[in-house]
Scaffold this motif. Structure first.
Motif, PDB file in Angstrom:
ATOM      1  N   ALA A 238       0.891  -1.248   0.129  1.00  0.00           N
ATOM      2  CA  ALA A 238      -0.068   0.279  -0.015  1.00  0.00           C
ATOM      3  C   ALA A 238       0.397   1.069   0.085  1.00  0.00           C
ATOM      4  O   ALA A 238       0.184   2.273  -0.104  1.00  0.00           O
ATOM      5  CB  ALA A 238      -0.938   0.000   1.275  1.00  0.00           C
ATOM      6  N   LEU A 239       2.321   0.924   0.302  1.00  0.00           N
ATOM      7  CA  LEU A 239       3.041   2.646   0.171  1.00  0.00           C
ATOM      8  C   LEU A 239       3.976   2.586  -0.911  1.00  0.00           C
ATOM      9  O   LEU A 239       3.670   4.376  -0.762  1.00  0.00           O
ATOM     10  CB  LEU A 239       4.649   1.968   1.311  1.00  0.00           C
ATOM     11  CG  LEU A 239       3.503   1.509   2.521  1.00  0.00           C
ATOM     12  CD1 LEU A 239       5.548   1.008   3.745  1.00  0.00           C
ATOM     13  CD2 LEU A 239       3.360   2.811   3.444  1.00  0.00           C
ATOM     14  N   ASP A 240       3.134   2.149  -1.783  1.00  0.00           N
ATOM     15  CA  ASP A 240       3.485   2.581  -3.351  1.00  0.00           C
ATOM     16  C   ASP A 240       2.799   2.051  -4.256  1.00  0.00           C
ATOM     17  O   ASP A 240       3.489   2.516  -5.208  1.00  0.00           O
ATOM     18  CB  ASP A 240       5.104   2.374  -3.108  1.00  0.00           C
ATOM     19  CG  ASP A 240       5.848   0.974  -3.176  1.00  0.00           C
ATOM     20  OD1 ASP A 240       4.688  -0.216  -3.373  1.00  0.00           O
ATOM     21  OD2 ASP A 240       7.006   0.408  -3.318  1.00  0.00           O
ATOM     22  N   GLY A 241       2.031   1.108  -4.174  1.00  0.00           N
ATOM     23  CA  GLY A 241       1.051   0.602  -4.848  1.00  0.00           C
ATOM     24  C   GLY A 241       0.382   0.208  -4.635  1.00  0.00           C
ATOM     25  O   GLY A 241      -0.360   1.781  -3.668  1.00  0.00           O
ATOM     26  N   THR A 242      -1.275  -0.284  -5.222  1.00  0.00           N
ATOM     27  CA  THR A 242      -1.885  -0.019  -4.736  1.00  0.00           C
ATOM     28  C   THR A 242      -2.456  -1.384  -4.184  1.00  0.00           C
ATOM     29  O   THR A 242      -2.593  -2.478  -4.803  1.00  0.00           O
ATOM     30  CB  THR A 242      -3.065  -0.212  -6.234  1.00  0.00           C
ATOM     31  OG1 THR A 242      -2.629   1.383  -6.618  1.00  0.00           O
ATOM     32  CG2 THR A 242      -4.267   0.239  -6.317  1.00  0.00           C
ATOM     33  N   ILE A 243      -3.931  -1.368  -2.948  1.00  0.00           N
ATOM     34  CA  ILE A 243      -4.031  -2.662  -2.833  1.00  0.00           C
ATOM     35  C   ILE A 243      -5.692  -2.295  -3.365  1.00  0.00           C
ATOM     36  O   ILE A 243      -6.269  -1.612  -2.832  1.00  0.00           O
ATOM     37  CB  ILE A 243      -4.189  -2.732  -1.477  1.00  0.00           C
ATOM     38  CG1 ILE A 243      -3.405  -2.622  -0.281  1.00  0.00           C
ATOM     39  CG2 ILE A 243      -4.715  -4.082  -0.588  1.00  0.00           C
ATOM     40  CD1 ILE A 243      -1.924  -3.482  -1.701  1.00  0.00           C
ATOM     41  N   GLU A 244      -6.203  -3.144  -4.341  1.00  0.00           N
ATOM     42  CA  GLU A 244      -8.050  -4.211  -4.068  1.00  0.00           C
ATOM     43  C   GLU A 244      -8.543  -4.476  -3.177  1.00  0.00           C
ATOM     44  O   GLU A 244      -8.307  -5.327  -2.794  1.00  0.00           O
ATOM     45  CB  GLU A 244      -8.382  -3.820  -5.449  1.00  0.00           C
ATOM     46  CG  GLU A 244      -9.429  -4.340  -5.998  1.00  0.00           C
ATOM     47  CD  GLU A 244      -9.792  -5.052  -7.468  1.00  0.00           C
ATOM     48  OE1 GLU A 244     -10.995  -5.467  -7.816  1.00  0.00           O
ATOM     49  OE2 GLU A 244      -8.828  -4.800  -8.170  1.00  0.00           O
ATOM     50  N   VAL A 245      -8.964  -3.879  -2.241  1.00  0.00           N
ATOM     51  CA  VAL A 245      -9.963  -4.660  -1.565  1.00  0.00           C
ATOM     52  C   VAL A 245     -11.689  -5.072  -2.093  1.00  0.00           C
ATOM     53  O   VAL A 245     -12.082  -4.589  -2.558  1.00  0.00           O
ATOM     54  CB  VAL A 245     -10.008  -3.563  -0.379  1.00  0.00           C
ATOM     55  CG1 VAL A 245     -11.259  -4.811   1.130  1.00  0.00           C
ATOM     56  CG2 VAL A 245      -9.295  -3.284   0.400  1.00  0.00           C
ATOM     57  N   ARG A 246     -12.153  -6.516  -2.111  1.00  0.00           N
ATOM     58  CA  ARG A 246     -13.128  -6.885  -3.404  1.00  0.00           C
ATOM     59  C   ARG A 246     -13.354  -8.389  -2.119  1.00  0.00           C
ATOM     60  O   ARG A 246     -12.723  -8.895  -1.971  1.00  0.00           O
ATOM     61  CB  ARG A 246     -12.414  -7.307  -4.346  1.00  0.00           C
ATOM     62  CG  ARG A 246     -13.646  -7.494  -5.293  1.00  0.00           C
ATOM     63  CD  ARG A 246     -13.736  -7.930  -6.616  1.00  0.00           C
ATOM     64  NE  ARG A 246     -12.849  -7.081  -7.393  1.00  0.00           N
ATOM     65  CZ  ARG A 246     -12.245  -7.481  -8.631  1.00  0.00           C
ATOM     66  NH1 ARG A 246     -12.694  -8.339  -9.500  1.00  0.00           N
ATOM     67  NH2 ARG A 246     -11.463  -6.520  -9.304  1.00  0.00           N
ATOM     68  N   PRO A 247     -15.272  -8.061  -2.208  1.00  0.00           N
ATOM     69  CA  PRO A 247     -15.469  -8.525  -1.284  1.00  0.00           C
ATOM     70  C   PRO A 247     -15.796 -10.252  -2.029  1.00  0.00           C
ATOM     71  O   PRO A 247     -15.993  -9.626  -3.286  1.00  0.00           O
ATOM     72  CB  PRO A 247     -16.940  -8.024  -1.170  1.00  0.00           C
ATOM     73  CG  PRO A 247     -16.608  -6.902  -1.180  1.00  0.00           C
ATOM     74  CD  PRO A 247     -15.808  -6.668  -2.036  1.00  0.00           C
ATOM     75  N   VAL A 248     -16.092 -11.219  -1.122  1.00  0.00           N
ATOM     76  CA  VAL A 248     -15.754 -12.638  -2.333  1.00  0.00           C
ATOM     77  C   VAL A 248     -17.622 -12.963  -1.520  1.00  0.00           C
ATOM     78  O   VAL A 248     -17.415 -13.256  -1.191  1.00  0.00           O
ATOM     79  CB  VAL A 248     -14.358 -13.482  -1.454  1.00  0.00           C
ATOM     80  CG1 VAL A 248     -14.778 -14.628  -1.839  1.00  0.00           C
ATOM     81  CG2 VAL A 248     -12.658 -12.835  -1.212  1.00  0.00           C
ATOM     82  N   MET A 249     -17.528 -13.333  -3.365  1.00  0.00           N
ATOM     83  CA  MET A 249     -18.928 -14.043  -2.963  1.00  0.00           C
ATOM     84  C   MET A 249     -18.802 -15.733  -2.854  1.00  0.00           C
ATOM     85  O   MET A 249     -18.474 -15.978  -3.526  1.00  0.00           O
ATOM     86  CB  MET A 249     -19.606 -14.213  -4.468  1.00  0.00           C
ATOM     87  CG  MET A 249     -20.061 -12.830  -4.823  1.00  0.00           C
ATOM     88  SD  MET A 249     -20.915 -13.227  -6.345  1.00  0.00           S
ATOM     89  CE  MET A 249     -21.240 -11.534  -6.749  1.00  0.00           C
ATOM     90  N   VAL A 250     -19.354 -16.152  -1.645  1.00  0.00           N
ATOM     91  CA  VAL A 250     -19.681 -17.419  -0.890  1.00  0.00           C
ATOM     92  C   VAL A 250     -20.178 -18.151  -1.220  1.00  0.00           C
ATOM     93  O   VAL A 250     -21.507 -17.611  -1.289  1.00  0.00           O
ATOM     94  CB  VAL A 250     -18.455 -17.321   0.088  1.00  0.00           C
ATOM     95  CG1 VAL A 250     -18.983 -18.695   1.260  1.00  0.00           C
ATOM     96  CG2 VAL A 250     -17.717 -16.418   0.370  1.00  0.00           C
ATOM     97  N   PHE A 251     -20.808 -19.154  -2.143  1.00  0.00           N
ATOM     98  CA  PHE A 251     -21.690 -19.710  -2.517  1.00  0.00           C
ATOM     99  C   PHE A 251     -21.641 -21.452  -2.150  1.00  0.00           C
ATOM    100  O   PHE A 251     -20.662 -21.759  -1.499  1.00  0.00           O
ATOM    101  CB  PHE A 251     -21.257 -20.096  -4.389  1.00  0.00           C
ATOM    102  CG  PHE A 251     -21.485 -18.875  -5.247  1.00  0.00           C
ATOM    103  CD1 PHE A 251     -22.292 -18.387  -5.615  1.00  0.00           C
ATOM    104  CD2 PHE A 251     -20.198 -18.326  -5.914  1.00  0.00           C
ATOM    105  CE1 PHE A 251     -22.928 -17.192  -6.488  1.00  0.00           C
ATOM    106  CE2 PHE A 251     -20.284 -17.774  -6.102  1.00  0.00           C
ATOM    107  CZ  PHE A 251     -21.731 -16.912  -6.325  1.00  0.00           C
ATOM    108  N   GLY A 252     -22.491 -21.594  -1.723  1.00  0.00           N
ATOM    109  CA  GLY A 252     -23.361 -23.061  -1.142  1.00  0.00           C
ATOM    110  C   GLY A 252     -23.132 -22.484   0.580  1.00  0.00           C
ATOM    111  O   GLY A 252     -23.284 -21.435   1.370  1.00  0.00           O
TER     112      GLY A 252
END
Length: 116
Positions: free
Chosen positions: A102-116
């Motif tokens: 996160a200090l020099d790049g990018t962190i994408e935070v994405r929720p996970v779809m949990v099936f079942g």
């Protein structure tokens, strides 16, 4: 809820690092990984090989079409991920902000779809 923390950084930055700088960065990731494991939020995580080792696959009219390299040319490449279990998005963002990338790049935070 599970979230994927996708770590994007410019591969060129890694390639241009000295062995000492790279070692320092790996040590920082090691410390972060240990802290998230100890917290109980860690589910999985790994670094990815460089995009030069990627293969992109498409199936068209029943035929597999493969291409060397990543799906898209970008300034930053997906370099790794952490799968975390968090109570909500705010908690996931808290952990993403602690990730060295996160200090020099990018962190994408994405929720996970949990099936079942």
């Amino acid at each position: 809820m599970q979230y994927l923390l996708l770590i994007y950084d410019a591969e060129k930055v890694w390639n241009d690092m000295s062995e000492t700088e790279r070692g320092k960065m790996f040590a920082e990731y090691g410390e972060f990984t240990q802290s998230i494991i100890k917290s109980g939020h860690f589910k999985a995580g790994d670094a990815l090989e460089p995009t030069a080792k990627a293969t992109t696959l498409r199936v068209r009219d029943g035929k597999k079409l493969t291409t060397d390299g990543p799906f898209a040319e970008t300034k930053e490449q997906l370099g790794g991920y952490y799968l975390v279990e968090c109570k909500d998005l705010d908690e996931a963002i808290h952990w993403a902000a602690k990730c060295p990338g996160a200090l020099d790049g990018t962190i994408e935070v994405r929720p996970v779809m949990v099936f079942g």
